[in-house]
Design a protein around this motif. Structure first.
Motif, PDB file in Angstrom:
ATOM      1  N   ASP A  94     -40.560 -35.011 -41.114  1.00 15.42           N
ATOM      2  CA  ASP A  94     -39.768 -34.286 -42.479  1.00 15.42           C
ATOM      3  C   ASP A  94     -40.867 -33.944 -43.274  1.00 15.42           C
ATOM      4  N   HIS A  95     -42.223 -33.937 -42.862  1.00 18.12           N
ATOM      5  CA  HIS A  95     -43.196 -33.117 -43.601  1.00 18.12           C
ATOM      6  C   HIS A  95     -43.487 -31.817 -43.365  1.00 18.12           C
ATOM      7  N   ASP A  96     -42.743 -31.228 -42.474  1.00 16.75           N
ATOM      8  CA  ASP A  96     -43.164 -30.173 -41.948  1.00 16.75           C
ATOM      9  C   ASP A  96     -44.308 -29.727 -41.499  1.00 16.75           C
ATOM     10  N   ALA A  97     -44.802 -30.608 -40.794  1.00 14.70           N
ATOM     11  CA  ALA A  97     -46.299 -30.673 -40.138  1.00 14.70           C
ATOM     12  C   ALA A  97     -46.239 -30.969 -38.665  1.00 14.70           C
ATOM     13  N   ASP A  98     -47.128 -30.182 -37.959  1.00 14.17           N
ATOM     14  CA  ASP A  98     -47.232 -30.363 -36.672  1.00 14.17           C
ATOM     15  C   ASP A  98     -48.463 -31.168 -36.205  1.00 14.17           C
ATOM     16  N   GLU A  99     -49.618 -31.022 -37.161  1.00 11.43           N
ATOM     17  CA  GLU A  99     -50.833 -31.617 -36.831  1.00 11.43           C
ATOM     18  C   GLU A  99     -51.174 -32.492 -38.070  1.00 11.43           C
ATOM     19  N   VAL A 100     -52.086 -33.474 -37.739  1.00 18.06           N
ATOM     20  CA  VAL A 100     -52.904 -33.990 -38.883  1.00 18.06           C
ATOM     21  C   VAL A 100     -53.532 -32.975 -40.011  1.00 18.06           C
ATOM     22  N   ARG A 101     -53.456 -33.171 -41.203  1.00 16.43           N
ATOM     23  CA  ARG A 101     -53.881 -32.297 -42.409  1.00 16.43           C
ATOM     24  C   ARG A 101     -54.461 -32.992 -43.167  1.00 16.43           C
ATOM     25  N   THR A 102     -55.209 -32.457 -44.151  1.00 22.55           N
ATOM     26  CA  THR A 102     -56.052 -32.930 -45.259  1.00 22.55           C
ATOM     27  C   THR A 102     -55.027 -32.812 -46.327  1.00 22.55           C
ATOM     28  N   VAL A 103     -54.766 -33.758 -47.158  1.00 23.02           N
ATOM     29  CA  VAL A 103     -53.934 -33.698 -48.426  1.00 23.02           C
ATOM     30  C   VAL A 103     -54.677 -34.093 -49.406  1.00 23.02           C
ATOM     31  N   PRO A 104     -54.289 -33.424 -50.671  1.00 20.44           N
ATOM     32  CA  PRO A 104     -54.925 -33.863 -51.914  1.00 20.44           C
ATOM     33  C   PRO A 104     -54.294 -35.154 -52.328  1.00 20.44           C
ATOM     34  N   PRO A 105     -55.027 -35.836 -53.202  1.00 26.86           N
ATOM     35  CA  PRO A 105     -54.656 -37.122 -53.627  1.00 26.86           C
ATOM     36  C   PRO A 105     -53.394 -37.106 -54.688  1.00 26.86           C
ATOM     37  N   CYS A 106     -52.791 -38.048 -54.848  1.00 31.74           N
ATOM     38  CA  CYS A 106     -51.628 -37.989 -55.526  1.00 31.74           C
ATOM     39  C   CYS A 106     -51.767 -38.233 -56.935  1.00 31.74           C
ATOM     40  N   GLY A 107     -51.251 -38.220 -57.941  1.00 29.64           N
ATOM     41  CA  GLY A 107     -51.671 -38.235 -59.300  1.00 29.64           C
ATOM     42  C   GLY A 107     -52.368 -39.529 -59.675  1.00 29.64           C
ATOM     43  N   VAL A 108     -51.840 -40.674 -59.244  1.00 30.17           N
ATOM     44  CA  VAL A 108     -52.015 -41.943 -59.420  1.00 30.17           C
ATOM     45  C   VAL A 108     -53.764 -41.958 -58.996  1.00 30.17           C
ATOM     46  N   CYS A 109     -53.699 -41.451 -57.654  1.00 32.16           N
ATOM     47  CA  CYS A 109     -55.204 -41.645 -57.031  1.00 32.16           C
ATOM     48  C   CYS A 109     -56.100 -40.723 -57.719  1.00 32.16           C
ATOM     49  N   ARG A 110     -55.810 -39.640 -58.362  1.00 31.07           N
ATOM     50  CA  ARG A 110     -56.576 -38.619 -59.164  1.00 31.07           C
ATOM     51  C   ARG A 110     -57.133 -39.420 -60.274  1.00 31.07           C
ATOM     52  N   GLU A 111     -56.234 -40.186 -60.964  1.00 31.24           N
ATOM     53  CA  GLU A 111     -56.627 -40.817 -61.990  1.00 31.24           C
ATOM     54  C   GLU A 111     -57.774 -41.950 -61.771  1.00 31.24           C
ATOM     55  N   MET A 112     -57.500 -42.542 -60.593  1.00 32.42           N
ATOM     56  CA  MET A 112     -58.342 -43.804 -59.924  1.00 32.42           C
ATOM     57  C   MET A 112     -59.928 -43.105 -59.724  1.00 32.42           C
ATOM     58  N   LEU A 113     -59.632 -41.916 -58.862  1.00 26.28           N
ATOM     59  CA  LEU A 113     -61.020 -41.476 -58.413  1.00 26.28           C
ATOM     60  C   LEU A 113     -61.953 -40.772 -59.688  1.00 26.28           C
ATOM     61  N   VAL A 114     -61.202 -40.450 -60.644  1.00 20.32           N
ATOM     62  CA  VAL A 114     -61.859 -39.955 -61.806  1.00 20.32           C
ATOM     63  C   VAL A 114     -62.541 -41.270 -62.526  1.00 20.32           C
ATOM     64  N   ASP A 115     -61.728 -42.401 -62.557  1.00 19.84           N
ATOM     65  CA  ASP A 115     -62.037 -43.709 -63.118  1.00 19.84           C
ATOM     66  C   ASP A 115     -63.619 -44.173 -62.613  1.00 19.84           C
ATOM     67  N   TYR A 116     -63.563 -44.186 -61.225  1.00 21.47           N
ATOM     68  CA  TYR A 116     -64.673 -44.536 -60.206  1.00 21.47           C
ATOM     69  C   TYR A 116     -65.927 -43.442 -60.289  1.00 21.47           C
ATOM     70  N   ASN A 130     -59.953 -26.306 -46.210  1.00 22.24           N
ATOM     71  CA  ASN A 130     -60.544 -27.361 -46.871  1.00 22.24           C
ATOM     72  C   ASN A 130     -61.701 -26.867 -47.824  1.00 22.24           C
ATOM     73  N   ARG A 131     -61.547 -27.306 -48.989  1.00 24.00           N
ATOM     74  CA  ARG A 131     -62.562 -26.974 -50.011  1.00 24.00           C
ATOM     75  C   ARG A 131     -62.864 -28.381 -50.599  1.00 24.00           C
ATOM     76  N   VAL A 132     -64.032 -28.408 -51.477  1.00 18.88           N
ATOM     77  CA  VAL A 132     -64.509 -29.435 -52.334  1.00 18.88           C
ATOM     78  C   VAL A 132     -64.345 -29.131 -53.620  1.00 18.88           C
ATOM     79  N   ALA A 133     -63.704 -30.217 -54.400  1.00 20.74           N
ATOM     80  CA  ALA A 133     -63.665 -30.037 -55.949  1.00 20.74           C
ATOM     81  C   ALA A 133     -64.110 -31.199 -56.595  1.00 20.74           C
ATOM     82  N   ARG A 134     -64.461 -31.375 -58.049  1.00 22.00           N
ATOM     83  CA  ARG A 134     -64.981 -32.531 -58.447  1.00 22.00           C
ATOM     84  C   ARG A 134     -63.625 -33.357 -58.800  1.00 22.00           C
ATOM     85  N   ALA A 135     -63.736 -34.431 -58.848  1.00 23.78           N
ATOM     86  CA  ALA A 135     -62.529 -35.487 -59.102  1.00 23.78           C
ATOM     87  C   ALA A 135     -62.030 -35.032 -60.436  1.00 23.78           C
TER      88      ALA A 135
END
Length: 144
Positions: A94-116, A130-135
């Protein structure tokens, strides 16, 4: 949002977390448990991993990113030592994906990453790569 390409060390982290995701997925628990695995790399290069922990009561569920960060903290690292984070998702029909894939953090996790560590490097999918961004860049409107 500014992003940068992955380093070889970043690719190694992604590969390791993909392996963890594939071996930890449990299709017999709650219609598919541990769908997401995450990994964090500390300043000294140590890697800590975690998996999502779904529960029959939604509020008791945990995302993989805080589990991974909690593992690093429990092993004696401070919040500023956590330098890079990535999460990957198991391919569910139900995710329309055929292979393991990188996913962005959800909103709550984004807040937590910034806190840490607001300067934590977060590996995210951007236009098929895949790219790199700052939290902190994942929360452009944060005012606190």
């Amino acid at each position: 949002m500014d992003t940068t390409p992955l380093t070889d060390t970043d690719r190694d982290l992604v590969d390791r977390v993909v392996e963890t995701n594939e071996k930890s997925f449990d299709d017999e628990l709650l219609d598919g448990a541990h769908i997401v695995a995450a990994g964090v790399r500390t300043a000294d290069g140590s890697v800590y991993e975690g998996v999502s922990l779904p529960a029959s009561i939604g509020r008791a569920s945990l995302c993989a990113e805080p589990v991974a960060i909690g593992s690093a903290i429990a092993d004696g690292y401070s919040h500023g030592d956590v330098q890079t984070c990535v999460a990957v998702s198991y391919p569910m029909p139900d995710h329309d994906a055929d292979e393991v894939r990188t996913v962005p953090p959800c909103g709550v996790c984004r807040e937590m990453l910034v806190d840490y560590n607001d300067q934590m490097r977060v590996i995210i999918p951007v236009e098929g790569a895949n790219r790199v961004a700052r939290a902190v860049e994942l929360l452009p409107g944060r005012t606190w």
